[in-house]
Design an enzyme around this catalytic site. Structure first.
Site, PDB file in Angstrom:
ATOM      1  N   GLU A  48       0.856  -1.184   0.000  1.00  0.00           N
ATOM      2  CA  GLU A  48       0.000   0.000   0.000  1.00  0.00           C
ATOM      3  C   GLU A  48       0.887   1.227   0.000  1.00  0.00           C
ATOM      4  O   GLU A  48       1.893   1.272   0.712  1.00  0.00           O
ATOM      5  CB  GLU A  48      -0.869  -0.011   1.247  1.00  0.00           C
ATOM      6  CG  GLU A  48      -1.810   1.148   1.226  1.00  0.00           C
ATOM      7  CD  GLU A  48      -2.897   1.004   2.256  1.00  0.00           C
ATOM      8  OE1 GLU A  48      -3.390  -0.119   2.473  1.00  0.00           O
ATOM      9  OE2 GLU A  48      -3.225   2.018   2.839  1.00  0.00           O
TER      10      GLU A  48
ATOM     11  N   TYR B 240       7.064   1.016  -8.423  1.00  0.00           N
ATOM     12  CA  TYR B 240       6.233  -0.195  -8.433  1.00  0.00           C
ATOM     13  C   TYR B 240       5.672  -0.462  -9.839  1.00  0.00           C
ATOM     14  O   TYR B 240       5.659  -1.609 -10.291  1.00  0.00           O
ATOM     15  CB  TYR B 240       5.098  -0.065  -7.407  1.00  0.00           C
ATOM     16  CG  TYR B 240       5.604   0.144  -5.988  1.00  0.00           C
ATOM     17  CD1 TYR B 240       6.726  -0.536  -5.517  1.00  0.00           C
ATOM     18  CD2 TYR B 240       4.979   1.031  -5.114  1.00  0.00           C
ATOM     19  CE1 TYR B 240       7.212  -0.341  -4.231  1.00  0.00           C
ATOM     20  CE2 TYR B 240       5.454   1.230  -3.827  1.00  0.00           C
ATOM     21  CZ  TYR B 240       6.572   0.549  -3.396  1.00  0.00           C
ATOM     22  OH  TYR B 240       7.053   0.751  -2.124  1.00  0.00           O
TER      23      TYR B 240
HETATM   24  C1  LIG Z   1      10.687   4.803  -3.537  1.00  0.00           C
HETATM   25  C2  LIG Z   1      12.192   4.517  -3.415  1.00  0.00           C
HETATM   26  C3  LIG Z   1      12.371   3.280  -2.532  1.00  0.00           C
HETATM   27  C4  LIG Z   1      12.756   4.234  -4.825  1.00  0.00           C
HETATM   28  O1  LIG Z   1      14.083   3.773  -4.700  1.00  0.00           O
HETATM   29  P1  LIG Z   1      15.159   3.976  -5.881  1.00  0.00           P
HETATM   30  O2  LIG Z   1      16.350   3.168  -5.521  1.00  0.00           O
HETATM   31  O3  LIG Z   1      15.366   5.416  -6.140  1.00  0.00           O
HETATM   32  O4  LIG Z   1      14.381   3.326  -7.118  1.00  0.00           O
HETATM   33  P2  LIG Z   1      15.045   2.764  -8.462  1.00  0.00           P
HETATM   34  O5  LIG Z   1      16.310   3.481  -8.750  1.00  0.00           O
HETATM   35  O6  LIG Z   1      15.099   1.281  -8.385  1.00  0.00           O
HETATM   36  O7  LIG Z   1      13.935   3.208  -9.526  1.00  0.00           O
HETATM   37  C5  LIG Z   1      13.443   2.329 -10.523  1.00  0.00           C
HETATM   38  C6  LIG Z   1      12.470   3.076 -11.392  1.00  0.00           C
HETATM   39  O8  LIG Z   1      11.388   3.602 -10.602  1.00  0.00           O
HETATM   40  C7  LIG Z   1      10.988   4.879 -11.128  1.00  0.00           C
HETATM   41  N1  LIG Z   1      11.310   5.945 -10.164  1.00  0.00           N
HETATM   42  C8  LIG Z   1      11.955   5.819  -8.982  1.00  0.00           C
HETATM   43  N2  LIG Z   1      12.041   7.027  -8.369  1.00  0.00           N
HETATM   44  C9  LIG Z   1      11.439   7.922  -9.187  1.00  0.00           C
HETATM   45  C10 LIG Z   1      11.209   9.316  -9.107  1.00  0.00           C
HETATM   46  N3  LIG Z   1      11.637  10.046  -8.047  1.00  0.00           N
HETATM   47  N4  LIG Z   1      10.553   9.920 -10.120  1.00  0.00           N
HETATM   48  C11 LIG Z   1      10.126   9.225 -11.193  1.00  0.00           C
HETATM   49  N5  LIG Z   1      10.324   7.878 -11.328  1.00  0.00           N
HETATM   50  C12 LIG Z   1      10.969   7.238 -10.339  1.00  0.00           C
HETATM   51  C13 LIG Z   1      11.789   5.065 -12.420  1.00  0.00           C
HETATM   52  O9  LIG Z   1      11.062   4.437 -13.445  1.00  0.00           O
HETATM   53  C14 LIG Z   1      13.048   4.282 -12.089  1.00  0.00           C
HETATM   54  O10 LIG Z   1      13.750   3.892 -13.242  1.00  0.00           O
HETATM   55  P3  LIG Z   1      14.718   4.969 -13.977  1.00  0.00           P
HETATM   56  O11 LIG Z   1      15.602   5.560 -12.900  1.00  0.00           O
HETATM   57  O12 LIG Z   1      15.460   4.113 -14.959  1.00  0.00           O
HETATM   58  O13 LIG Z   1      13.833   5.989 -14.614  1.00  0.00           O
HETATM   59  C15 LIG Z   1      12.971   5.736  -2.827  1.00  0.00           C
HETATM   60  O14 LIG Z   1      12.621   6.893  -3.540  1.00  0.00           O
HETATM   61  C16 LIG Z   1      12.685   5.976  -1.361  1.00  0.00           C
HETATM   62  O15 LIG Z   1      13.376   5.471  -0.483  1.00  0.00           O
HETATM   63  N6  LIG Z   1      11.654   6.789  -1.056  1.00  0.00           N
HETATM   64  C17 LIG Z   1      11.298   7.114   0.331  1.00  0.00           C
HETATM   65  C18 LIG Z   1      10.672   5.955   1.043  1.00  0.00           C
HETATM   66  C19 LIG Z   1       9.420   5.461   0.342  1.00  0.00           C
HETATM   67  O16 LIG Z   1       8.636   6.247  -0.181  1.00  0.00           O
HETATM   68  N7  LIG Z   1       9.231   4.134   0.358  1.00  0.00           N
HETATM   69  C20 LIG Z   1       8.078   3.493  -0.241  1.00  0.00           C
HETATM   70  C21 LIG Z   1       6.982   3.390   0.762  1.00  0.00           C
HETATM   71  S1  LIG Z   1       5.518   2.676   0.029  1.00  0.00           S
END
Ligand SMILES: CC(C)(COP(=O)(O)OP(=O)(O)OC[C@H]1O[C@@H](n2cnc3c(N)ncnc32)[C@H](O)[C@@H]1OP(=O)(O)O)[C@@H](O)C(=O)NCCC(=O)NCCS
Length: 170
Positions: free
Chosen positions: A120, A132
């Site tokens: 969620e 996701y």
């Molecule tokens: C959400 C989170 C875990 C993503 O981690 P990450 O290591 O940056 O993600 P990835 O590098 O694996 O991203 C894979 C793909 O997701 C998408 N994506 C990830 N972050 C994005 C952003 N800020 N904006 C747009 N697309 C995004 C893109 O498609 C990306 O691929 P690309 O970089 O080739 O375009 C990170 O932003 C985070 O820790 N956020 C705070 C905590 C949180 O919100 N957790 C989820 C709770 S439900």
């Protein structure tokens, strides 16, 4: 025991060694700090510690060059699991580490005959939703007004989006 996985970053074509390990209470301070720094709506240290110490939960951390840069926590049931939390350090975002944590979790859950992942996410958490969707998760329902917008605006509510992924598609 540590498992060494070699992953490709998108910024370079070099191979960077990353280590996935079980996340335990020994790492609680680092995990709590990472959570505070990475998330707009962070779990408290108490919430994290209760979740990590729950023996039913599956918790992994990701180390890059001996630094903990991310973690994932999931709660498996019979043939499905809920992702409860996922965080990547702010300096390491958009390098594929969030995806690799979900993929590593999925690889291990498959061995336990778990077929489906649920989670969620806040409607306004665009980064997480984009991640996701990029992995193939589908929106299956909305929980209206489920979250307080943030701790300063308790009266403003935000929807929760429930998503599902069949692990075999990863
Ligand atoms: C959400 C989170 C875990 C993503 O981690 P990450 O290591 O940056 O993600 P990835 O590098 O694996 O991203 C894979 C793909 O997701 C998408 N994506 C990830 N972050 C994005 C952003 N800020 N904006 C747009 N697309 C995004 C893109 O498609 C990306 O691929 P690309 O970089 O080739 O375009 C990170 O932003 C985070 O820790 N956020 C705070 C905590 C949180 O919100 N957790 C989820 C709770 S439900």
């Amino acid at each position: 025991m540590k498992l060494v996985i070699t992953t490709k970053t998108k910024l370079t074509t070099k191979h960077i060694s990353t280590f996935f390990k079980k996340l335990t209470l020994y790492e609680i301070d680092t995990a709590a700090q990472l959570e505070q720094e990475s998330s707009k709506n962070p779990w408290s240290k108490k919430q994290l510690s209760e979740s990590i110490s729950n023996p039913n939960n599956v918790c992994y951390l990701l180390e890059v060059k001996s630094k903990i840069i991310g973690f994932i926590i999931a709660m498996p049931s019979v043939d499905s699991a809920d992702i409860l939390n996922l965080a990547v350090h702010k300096d390491f975002k958009r390098k594929g580490y969030g995806s690799s944590l979900i993929e590593y979790l999925s690889m291990n859950l498959k061995k336990r005959h778990i077929k489906t992942l649920f989670l969620e996410v806040r409607q306004g958490n665009f980064a997480a939703i984009a991640l996701y969707l990029s992995l193939g998760f589908e929106e299956i329902s909305i929980r209206k007004n489920y979250y307080a917008k943030n701790s300063n605006q308790l009266s403003i509510k935000e929807d929760g989006i429930i998503m599902r992924l069949e692990i075999s598609t990863l």
